[in-house]
Design a protein around this motif. Structure first.
Motif, mmCIF file in Angstrom:
data_model
loop_
_atom_site.group_PDB
_atom_site.id
_atom_site.type_symbol
_atom_site.label_atom_id
_atom_site.label_comp_id
_atom_site.label_asym_id
_atom_site.label_seq_id
_atom_site.Cartn_x
_atom_site.Cartn_y
_atom_site.Cartn_z
ATOM 1 N N UNK A 152 106.764 49.763 55.361
ATOM 2 C CA UNK A 152 106.242 49.964 56.706
ATOM 3 C C UNK A 152 107.280 49.607 57.752
ATOM 4 N N UNK A 153 107.441 50.460 58.752
ATOM 5 C CA UNK A 153 108.514 50.272 59.730
ATOM 6 C C UNK A 153 108.394 48.956 60.483
ATOM 7 N N UNK A 154 107.242 48.666 61.057
ATOM 8 C CA UNK A 154 107.085 47.450 61.848
ATOM 9 C C UNK A 154 107.232 46.200 60.990
ATOM 10 N N UNK A 155 106.636 46.232 59.788
ATOM 11 C CA UNK A 155 106.746 45.069 58.903
ATOM 12 C C UNK A 155 108.188 44.882 58.446
ATOM 13 N N UNK A 156 108.865 46.003 58.181
ATOM 14 C CA UNK A 156 110.265 45.931 57.754
ATOM 15 C C UNK A 156 111.133 45.357 58.872
ATOM 16 N N UNK A 157 110.866 45.736 60.105
ATOM 17 C CA UNK A 157 111.645 45.226 61.234
ATOM 18 C C UNK A 157 111.450 43.720 61.392
ATOM 19 N N UNK A 158 110.230 43.276 61.204
ATOM 20 C CA UNK A 158 109.961 41.841 61.317
ATOM 21 C C UNK A 158 110.694 41.066 60.221
ATOM 22 N N UNK A 159 110.633 41.595 58.995
ATOM 23 C CA UNK A 159 111.330 40.932 57.885
ATOM 24 C C UNK A 159 112.841 40.976 58.101
ATOM 25 N N UNK A 161 114.435 40.978 60.979
ATOM 26 C CA UNK A 161 114.815 39.999 62.001
ATOM 27 C C UNK A 161 114.943 38.606 61.393
ATOM 28 N N UNK A 162 114.009 38.257 60.495
ATOM 29 C CA UNK A 162 114.104 36.963 59.808
ATOM 30 C C UNK A 162 115.347 36.912 58.926
ATOM 31 N N UNK A 163 115.654 38.037 58.277
ATOM 32 C CA UNK A 163 116.821 38.110 57.396
ATOM 33 C C UNK A 163 118.121 37.940 58.188
ATOM 34 N N UNK A 164 118.196 38.595 59.351
ATOM 35 C CA UNK A 164 119.428 38.541 60.144
ATOM 36 C C UNK A 164 119.737 37.130 60.638
ATOM 37 N N UNK A 165 118.707 36.314 60.768
ATOM 38 C CA UNK A 165 118.922 34.947 61.256
ATOM 39 C C UNK A 165 119.223 33.956 60.144
ATOM 40 N N UNK A 166 118.982 34.355 58.889
ATOM 41 C CA UNK A 166 119.197 33.414 57.774
ATOM 42 C C UNK A 166 119.470 34.194 56.492
ATOM 43 N N UNK A 167 120.757 34.276 56.095
ATOM 44 C CA UNK A 167 121.137 34.952 54.845
ATOM 45 C C UNK A 167 122.496 34.431 54.401
ATOM 46 N N UNK A 168 122.892 34.813 53.196
ATOM 47 C CA UNK A 168 124.172 34.326 52.666
ATOM 48 C C UNK A 168 125.131 35.469 52.355
ATOM 49 N N UNK A 169 125.000 36.584 53.058
ATOM 50 C CA UNK A 169 125.884 37.731 52.825
ATOM 51 C C UNK A 169 127.185 37.580 53.608
ATOM 52 N N UNK A 178 124.084 44.912 61.179
ATOM 53 C CA UNK A 178 123.823 44.781 62.614
ATOM 54 C C UNK A 178 124.030 46.122 63.325
ATOM 55 N N UNK A 179 125.080 46.852 62.926
ATOM 56 C CA UNK A 179 125.359 48.144 63.550
ATOM 57 C C UNK A 179 124.239 49.148 63.247
ATOM 58 N N UNK A 180 123.779 49.164 62.004
ATOM 59 C CA UNK A 180 122.690 50.074 61.636
ATOM 60 C C UNK A 180 121.401 49.731 62.384
ATOM 61 N N UNK A 181 121.127 48.440 62.483
ATOM 62 C CA UNK A 181 119.895 48.025 63.164
ATOM 63 C C UNK A 181 119.967 48.327 64.664
ATOM 64 N N UNK A 182 121.164 48.172 65.247
ATOM 65 C CA UNK A 182 121.337 48.525 66.658
ATOM 66 C C UNK A 182 121.094 50.021 66.868
ATOM 67 N N UNK A 183 121.503 50.839 65.884
ATOM 68 C CA UNK A 183 121.252 52.287 65.960
ATOM 69 C C UNK A 183 119.761 52.576 65.891
ATOM 70 N N UNK A 184 119.039 51.823 65.082
ATOM 71 C CA UNK A 184 117.579 51.983 65.009
ATOM 72 C C UNK A 184 116.941 51.704 66.361
ATOM 73 N N UNK A 185 117.368 50.617 66.986
ATOM 74 C CA UNK A 185 116.803 50.253 68.289
ATOM 75 C C UNK A 185 117.128 51.293 69.358
ATOM 76 N N UNK A 186 118.348 51.876 69.282
ATOM 77 C CA UNK A 186 118.707 52.919 70.241
ATOM 78 C C UNK A 186 117.818 54.152 70.069
ATOM 79 N N UNK A 187 117.549 54.516 68.813
ATOM 80 C CA UNK A 187 116.678 55.670 68.563
ATOM 81 C C UNK A 187 115.256 55.394 69.048
ATOM 82 N N UNK A 188 114.811 54.158 68.895
ATOM 83 C CA UNK A 188 113.461 53.822 69.370
ATOM 84 C C UNK A 188 113.379 53.900 70.894
ATOM 85 N N UNK A 189 114.437 53.523 71.569
ATOM 86 C CA UNK A 189 114.474 53.656 73.029
ATOM 87 C C UNK A 189 114.418 55.120 73.437
#
Length: 334
Positions: A152-159, A161-169, A178-189
């Protein structure tokens, strides 16, 4: 004297084929794009047929300004009249023959206003596809590192956001994510901006504004119906409009025995999808005791699955939409 013409349009080279009252060839000519209008300006008014395709509405509008009667015809109705090898001249000849048949349904010539709002719909659809592709790409890449996200798009976005703030990659992977997610936000705008444009257009158009009063019809559907259907007068009835959208059962009839199958799914897929989604909203309203046709929906629900009921209501809705458009266009409102 040429009374009927088939015009095969293209990017640069156009082919004209004309016949007289007896069906005898009187005209056969190739034209460059810049010469088309000047050539037809010299001809007496005639019935001109054009295949419904890219730029056909533009040429239909321009030729009508010159006094000609222009008919757009779907390519599938032209193909049976192609008697020889396929080339531009034979295509024009087949168009000329097809438009003379009494039972052929023609396509309405769209106005510039209709094409403008349809362009917004098409670009919006592309943005939605791009957003979906980007979200799937993010999920696919991160799955390779052991991170799985909801579909689900909204649930995936929420998860996410939590991932971007805490991960070991690694920083490289995170930079790409981050670049891909920024592209998602631009498309939503962009999608939100297109939604505002469509909503403003629907509420300013007299017919679309009236269609908004129906249950399950929002700005997207109302504007798409008005822009896609064109002139409602080309349909003899609401049922024909529903059939044009592919919302009526396919017939398998022979020997006096009539059998009905699934819906035909002919016509505009985008508009049919919007109507069915709107019908699902009506089913949800009905389950809560709301809506004008609650009794009709609930009665059908007792014997049919919800998906069947949704399609049946979408067909019913198409007939109501046609009736409202026909009424307003006959009254000279649009």
């Amino acid at each position: 004297m040429t009374i009927r013409i088939g015009l095969d349009i293209a990017k640069n080279i156009f082919v004209v084929y004309g016949v007289d009252r007896n069906g005898k060839k009187t005209l056969s000519k190739k034209l460059k794009r810049q010469s088309v209008l000047s050539f037809f300006a010299q001809l007496p008014p005639a019935l001109i047929g054009i295949e419904s395709c890219g730029s056909s509405s533009y040429w239909g509008r321009e030729l009508k300004k010159l006094g000609h009667d222009v008919r757009l015809i779907a390519p599938k109705y032209v193909k049976p009249y192609l008697m020889k090898e396929k080339n531009d001249l034979n295509d024009a000849s087949a168009i000329c023959e097809a438009i003379s048949r009494p039972n052929v349904n023609f396509v309405a010539i769209k106005t510039e206003e209709q094409q403008e709002i349809l362009m917004v719909h098409r670009v919006r659809s592309r943005s939605i596809s791009t957003r979906t592709s980007l979200m799937n790409q993010i999920r696919g890449h991160l799955a390779e590192f052991g991170y799985v996200f909801s579909q689900g798009r909204e649930k995936c976005k929420k998860e996410l956001m939590d991932f971007l703030s805490d991960n070991d990659l690694s920083p490289l992977v995170m930079e790409i994510v981050h670049d891909l997610y920024a592209s998602v936000l631009r498309e939503e705008e962009r999608i939100a901006q297109f939604d505002r444009l469509i909503d403003r257009w629907a509420r300013s158009h007299p017919v679309a504004r009236e269609l908004l009063t129906l249950d399950g019809i929002g700005a997207l559907t109302a504007s798409a119906v008005v822009a896609t259907a064109g002139d409602s007068k080309i349909f003899k009835s609401g049922r024909q409009f529903s059939a044009w959208l592919g919302l009526v059962p396919r017939q398998y009839s022979s020997g006096g025995k009539s059998k009905q199958g699934r819906i035909t799914k002919k016509g505009d897929t985008y508009l049919r999808t919007l109507l069915i989604h709107g019908a699902r909203t009506v089913l949800l309203m009905s389950s809560r005791g709301k809506g004008v046709h609650t009794e009709w929906v609930e009665k059908l629900r007792k014997s049919k699955p919800d998906n069947v009921v949704a399609v049946a209501y979408a067909s019913k809705q198409a007939r109501m939409l046609w009736a409202m458009m026909f009424k307003y266009q006959n009254n000279g409102i649009c």
